[in-house]
Design a protein around this motif. Structure first.
Motif, PDB file in Angstrom:
ATOM      1  N   ALA A 238     -64.889  56.585  -5.927  1.00  0.00           N
ATOM      2  CA  ALA A 238     -65.541  55.279  -6.035  1.00  0.00           C
ATOM      3  C   ALA A 238     -66.323  55.226  -7.344  1.00  0.00           C
ATOM      4  N   ARG A 239     -66.657  53.995  -7.770  1.00  0.00           N
ATOM      5  CA  ARG A 239     -67.386  53.838  -9.039  1.00  0.00           C
ATOM      6  C   ARG A 239     -68.878  54.038  -8.770  1.00  0.00           C
ATOM      7  N   ILE A 240     -69.277  55.308  -8.638  1.00  0.00           N
ATOM      8  CA  ILE A 240     -70.677  55.613  -8.346  1.00  0.00           C
ATOM      9  C   ILE A 240     -71.407  55.843  -9.673  1.00  0.00           C
ATOM     10  N   MET A 241     -72.611  55.275  -9.797  1.00  0.00           N
ATOM     11  CA  MET A 241     -73.315  55.279 -11.077  1.00  0.00           C
ATOM     12  C   MET A 241     -74.071  56.578 -11.355  1.00  0.00           C
ATOM     13  N   MET A 242     -74.566  57.235 -10.277  1.00  0.00           N
ATOM     14  CA  MET A 242     -75.465  58.369 -10.479  1.00  0.00           C
ATOM     15  C   MET A 242     -74.890  59.460 -11.399  1.00  0.00           C
ATOM     16  N   PRO A 243     -73.681  60.000 -11.149  1.00  0.00           N
ATOM     17  CA  PRO A 243     -73.175  61.029 -12.062  1.00  0.00           C
ATOM     18  C   PRO A 243     -72.969  60.502 -13.470  1.00  0.00           C
ATOM     19  N   ARG A 244     -72.607  59.234 -13.588  1.00  0.00           N
ATOM     20  CA  ARG A 244     -72.378  58.648 -14.914  1.00  0.00           C
ATOM     21  C   ARG A 244     -73.688  58.587 -15.710  1.00  0.00           C
ATOM     22  N   ILE A 245     -74.788  58.269 -15.027  1.00  0.00           N
ATOM     23  CA  ILE A 245     -76.084  58.193 -15.718  1.00  0.00           C
ATOM     24  C   ILE A 245     -76.503  59.590 -16.193  1.00  0.00           C
ATOM     25  N   PHE A 246     -76.463  60.565 -15.282  1.00  0.00           N
ATOM     26  CA  PHE A 246     -76.932  61.919 -15.623  1.00  0.00           C
ATOM     27  C   PHE A 246     -76.063  62.554 -16.708  1.00  0.00           C
ATOM     28  N   ILE A 247     -74.758  62.470 -16.544  1.00  0.00           N
ATOM     29  CA  ILE A 247     -73.856  63.095 -17.521  1.00  0.00           C
ATOM     30  C   ILE A 247     -73.910  62.325 -18.837  1.00  0.00           C
ATOM     31  N   GLY A 248     -73.864  60.999 -18.752  1.00  0.00           N
ATOM     32  CA  GLY A 248     -73.871  60.158 -19.958  1.00  0.00           C
ATOM     33  C   GLY A 248     -75.100  60.412 -20.810  1.00  0.00           C
ATOM     34  N   PHE A 249     -76.275  60.483 -20.185  1.00  0.00           N
ATOM     35  CA  PHE A 249     -77.503  60.690 -20.958  1.00  0.00           C
ATOM     36  C   PHE A 249     -77.434  62.006 -21.737  1.00  0.00           C
ATOM     37  N   GLN A 250     -77.033  63.066 -21.075  1.00  0.00           N
ATOM     38  CA  GLN A 250     -76.982  64.379 -21.742  1.00  0.00           C
ATOM     39  C   GLN A 250     -75.968  64.392 -22.881  1.00  0.00           C
ATOM     40  N   VAL A 251     -74.774  63.876 -22.597  1.00  0.00           N
ATOM     41  CA  VAL A 251     -73.700  63.950 -23.604  1.00  0.00           C
ATOM     42  C   VAL A 251     -74.019  63.051 -24.803  1.00  0.00           C
ATOM     43  N   PHE A 252     -74.484  61.838 -24.553  1.00  0.00           N
ATOM     44  CA  PHE A 252     -74.778  60.939 -25.673  1.00  0.00           C
ATOM     45  C   PHE A 252     -75.935  61.471 -26.513  1.00  0.00           C
ATOM     46  N   PHE A 253     -76.873  62.183 -25.868  1.00  0.00           N
ATOM     47  CA  PHE A 253     -77.988  62.725 -26.636  1.00  0.00           C
ATOM     48  C   PHE A 253     -77.531  63.903 -27.512  1.00  0.00           C
ATOM     49  N   PHE A 254     -76.849  64.865 -26.887  1.00  0.00           N
ATOM     50  CA  PHE A 254     -76.502  66.042 -27.718  1.00  0.00           C
ATOM     51  C   PHE A 254     -75.486  65.691 -28.794  1.00  0.00           C
ATOM     52  N   SER A 255     -74.622  64.709 -28.527  1.00  0.00           N
ATOM     53  CA  SER A 255     -73.612  64.377 -29.536  1.00  0.00           C
ATOM     54  C   SER A 255     -74.236  63.738 -30.784  1.00  0.00           C
ATOM     55  N   GLN A 256     -75.438  63.141 -30.619  1.00  0.00           N
ATOM     56  CA  GLN A 256     -76.079  62.537 -31.787  1.00  0.00           C
ATOM     57  C   GLN A 256     -76.528  63.583 -32.800  1.00  0.00           C
ATOM     58  N   TRP A 257     -76.656  64.812 -32.347  1.00  0.00           N
ATOM     59  CA  TRP A 257     -77.029  65.883 -33.276  1.00  0.00           C
ATOM     60  C   TRP A 257     -75.915  66.149 -34.277  1.00  0.00           C
ATOM     61  N   LEU A 258     -74.696  65.776 -33.926  1.00  0.00           N
ATOM     62  CA  LEU A 258     -73.586  65.939 -34.876  1.00  0.00           C
ATOM     63  C   LEU A 258     -73.829  65.090 -36.128  1.00  0.00           C
ATOM     64  N   ASN A 259     -74.565  63.991 -35.956  1.00  0.00           N
ATOM     65  CA  ASN A 259     -74.823  63.083 -37.082  1.00  0.00           C
ATOM     66  C   ASN A 259     -75.767  63.690 -38.108  1.00  0.00           C
ATOM     67  N   VAL A 260     -76.758  64.414 -37.614  1.00  0.00           N
ATOM     68  CA  VAL A 260     -77.796  64.900 -38.540  1.00  0.00           C
ATOM     69  C   VAL A 260     -77.571  66.346 -38.971  1.00  0.00           C
ATOM     70  N   MET A 261     -76.513  66.978 -38.459  1.00  0.00           N
ATOM     71  CA  MET A 261     -76.258  68.373 -38.853  1.00  0.00           C
ATOM     72  C   MET A 261     -75.425  68.386 -40.139  1.00  0.00           C
ATOM     73  N   PRO A 262     -75.988  68.959 -41.214  1.00  0.00           N
ATOM     74  CA  PRO A 262     -75.260  68.955 -42.492  1.00  0.00           C
ATOM     75  C   PRO A 262     -73.895  69.637 -42.410  1.00  0.00           C
ATOM     76  N   ILE A 263     -73.721  70.582 -41.462  1.00  0.00           N
ATOM     77  CA  ILE A 263     -72.452  71.315 -41.377  1.00  0.00           C
ATOM     78  C   ILE A 263     -71.284  70.377 -41.029  1.00  0.00           C
ATOM     79  N   PHE A 264     -71.578  69.277 -40.347  1.00  0.00           N
ATOM     80  CA  PHE A 264     -70.520  68.341 -39.964  1.00  0.00           C
ATOM     81  C   PHE A 264     -70.434  67.143 -40.909  1.00  0.00           C
ATOM     82  N   ALA A 265     -71.047  67.278 -42.086  1.00  0.00           N
ATOM     83  CA  ALA A 265     -71.114  66.133 -43.009  1.00  0.00           C
ATOM     84  C   ALA A 265     -69.727  65.612 -43.387  1.00  0.00           C
ATOM     85  N   GLY A 266     -68.754  66.504 -43.465  1.00  0.00           N
ATOM     86  CA  GLY A 266     -67.424  66.077 -43.902  1.00  0.00           C
ATOM     87  C   GLY A 266     -66.552  65.512 -42.801  1.00  0.00           C
TER      88      GLY A 266
END
Lengths: 201, 459
Positions: free
Chosen positions: B138-166
């Protein structure tokens, strides 16, 4: 059949990893530009009082101010300098780099910024002040707005300093070539000290 | 897959609220972006990497919020749509990806907001993958909120890490400024290290979150399955009990034949009789037979119905219903003298005792001769009825299960003992079974002795 099914996942994972690795390698190699050599001036500009200003209001301007202080140049740091600020100024340094947030911070639009830079350059030219254009934004900051500001600034520039990554498409070399303006290409921002020192000492 | 629930309108409301939040977000976060510019300037002037790390952290948070708002709003929208039009999870994910890209592009273009589409799409892809791992149908929101928050937050670090600049990440204003400043301060390794320090544990954490939700779902489905099984078992047991009632009706119908035969005989005699005294006697007897029939029917129909019955009469009634004709079965009865009458539902109690004796007869026996003893005596305030046999007995592990409906050790219906227990309980008595495997079984039934003066409202 069972063995094939068992092997399918690891094989697919390995193919996926290989594709990701190749993509990263390609993108990295495309990003790193290693060409052009540095050109240094034979005669320095006057360093009585430098006006350090910005074209595009990026934070790169602060780097140049910090370097100027480190090199103990007399400088006036005015990111929003206008023609009236050119009194007792011996040279103008324009750090180019478009930043939308930077412009918003100063409550400006790109057109206002272009107009300000143009009037400043015109006044500088009329006062025969040396104009040095610095671009350290690299490939990432190159966009339509930055290119417009670079074109505007480089037209009357006496000296252009850029990073190799910022000149990856020879855009600045071409701008410099129009009026045979001396250009220095540096590998990293930390190499900026040498051409700056050569320009003003 | 279509699940139309009461929550459907709620999903639509959530979608509109989240979308409205995403639209007004630039107004709310503008000053925080200016603070980041100030922090970058401070780090350049002071040479302090701490300011740059703070700027990177603030940038990651500010870039996470719109991504999360868009992701959750479109999840809500699709949950709402899914309640009306059914589609699979794959189609759901494709539509979600399309809406996400469209929404973010429109948002960044119309509101002039920085948008890191590459990292956002990577984050979305990881989130959808992890949500898929949770096995939520079923389309339950709880796992989507918990997982989404963690993944969207850590993935933003890819933006500011110079190693991934290219890698086409961190192409908007703030991440570029941070990376240039970090290059100038020669602390790119610090940003890279901090970035990895966030990405690796948070990725593992989001993975663990997905696994926890998966386990929760598995447990939930097992519990639901067990509940369904229990309901099915209960339904089956009820059907078996209904069947048992039909058997009892058959027994009653058979028992009713005796008074009916009496009435029939007496009525034929009545037709021939000319003596008034005899007519009166026959009439009285017919009346007694009718009363007896009425009592039998009442006893059967109403569990609370009670009658006085002498113990000897009860035993005679039971004996009449047990076919002990097998020469290998020795059935003995011992009744103590002066046992008071019982006030019980005589039909049901008799049927319960018949069931217990039938069990003793059917129990397998190690010896050639089955001995069944029926002892009745008075103990304090109870009449005790003991049925004892020398059968195989019941194993200790099975003793706790014998009262369950349908449980049987010798291929019978497994209804006799539950029925007996229910009947004895209804008559305020107790029943107890003692058994030794290989030796025999003893059933002890205790029925209370009630003084005739105690009955205030006879049934």
């Amino acid at each position: 059949m069972l063995k094939l099914k068992v092997l399918r996942k690891p094989v697919m994972m390995m193919i996926g990893m290989a594709i990701v690795w190749c993509s990263i390698y390609y993108l990295k190699s495309a990003y790193e530009v290693h060409h052009l050599s540095s050109t240094y001036l034979s005669k320095p500009f006057s360093n009585n009082m430098l006006l350090i200003t910005s074209a595009g209001q990026s934070t790169d301007t602060y780097i140049l101010q910090d370097l100027a202080n480190e090199l103990r140049f007399n400088n006036l740091f005015m990111p929003e300098a206008t023609p009236s600020d050119l009194t007792e100024i011996s040279s103008i340094v324009i750090v180019v780099g478009y930043s939308e947030i930077g412009l918003n911070l100063h409550d400006k639009k790109i057109d206002d910024e272009c107009e300000r830079v143009k009037t400043l350059i015109d006044e500088g030219v009329s006062q025969k002040l040396p104009l040095i254009v610095v671009y350290v934004g690299g490939k990432a900051r190159r966009n339509e707005e930055t290119d417009a500001l670079l074109t505007l600034s480089c037209e009357y520039a006496n000296y252009i300093i850029t990073t190799n990554s910022g000149n990856y498409d020879q855009f600045l070399t071409e701008l410099a070539g129009k009026k045979e303006t001396p250009i220095s290409c540096i590998n990293s921002i930390n190499d900026l000290t040498k051409p700056l020192a050569a320009a003003f000492r | 897959m279509s699940i139309k629930t009461a929550q459907s309108p709620k999903y639509m409301r959530c979608f509109l609220i989240l979308l409205a939040l995403a639209v007004i977000l630039p107004e709310l976060t503008e000053t925080y972006f200016f603070d980041i510019i100030v922090q970058i300037r401070q780090s350049i002037h002071s040479g302090d990497s701490g300011f740059l790390i703070l700027a990177a952290m603030a940038s990651c948070i500010l870039y996470t919020i719109p991504n999360l708002l868009f992701y959750l709003s479109f999840e809500c929208l699709l949950a709402y749509v899914n309640s009306r039009i059914a589609f699979s999870l794959k189609v759901h994910n494709l539509i979600l990806g399309f809406c996400f890209v469209l929404g973010k592009t429109a948002w960044s273009t119309l509101l002039h907001q920085p948008s890191e589409l590459v990292t956002s799409l990577v984050a979305l892809w990881i989130t959808l993958g992890l949500v898929y791992l949770t096995k939520h149908k079923a389309r339950i929101m709880m796992p989507r909120i918990f997982i989404g928050f963690q993944v969207f937050f850590f993935s933003q670090w890819l933006n500011v890490m110079p190693i991934f600049a290219g890698l086409r990440t961190g192409t908007s204003d703030i991440p570029i400024s941070i990376k240039i400043a970090s290059d100038y301060l020669q602390n790119t390794y610090i940003l890279n290290s901090i970035g990895f320090a966030f990405i690796v544990p948070m990725f593992l954490s989001s993975f663990m979150t997905a696994m926890i939700f998966r386990m929760y779902m598995t447990n939930l489905s097992i519990a639901e399955e067990n509940y369904q099984r229990a309901i099915a078992l209960e339904t089956m047991q009820n059907k078996i009990m209904d069947n048992r009632i039909y058997q009892e009706i058959n027994a009653l119908a058979h028992d009713l034949k005796t008074p009916l035969a009496t009435i029939r005989g007496l009525s034929s005699l009545l037709a021939l009789a000319k003596d008034v005294d005899k007519i009166e006697t026959y009439g009285n007897r017919i009346d007694q037979a009718v009363v007896k029939m009425s009592e039998m029917i009442s006893s059967f129909l109403y569990g609370t119905s009670r009658q006085w019955i002498e113990v000897s009469a009860l035993i005679s009634y039971i004996r009449a219903q047990i076919p002990v004709e097998d020469e290998h079965i020795q059935f003995t009865t011992a009744i103590e003298d002066n046992i008071p009458a019982l006030y019980v539902n005589k039909i049901r109690v008799a049927r319960a005792l018949v069931n217990l004796i039938e069990n003793a007869i059917l129990a397998p026996c190690v010896t050639n001769e089955k001995v069944i003893k029926l002892n009745i005596f008075k103990a304090l305030e109870d009449v005790v009825i003991v049925i004892q046999d020398n059968g195989m007995g019941i194993a200790e592990v099975d003793l706790n299960k014998i009262w369950q409906i349908g449980y049987s050790t010798n291929n019978t219906t497994g209804l006799g003992l539950p029925f007996a227990k229910q009947t004895i309980d209804e008559n305020e008595g107790t029943i107890q079974i003692e058994s030794q495997y290989g030796i025999g079984t003893q059933v002890i039934v205790k029925l209370p002795i009630i003084e005739k003066g105690e009955i205030t409202c006879p049934a």
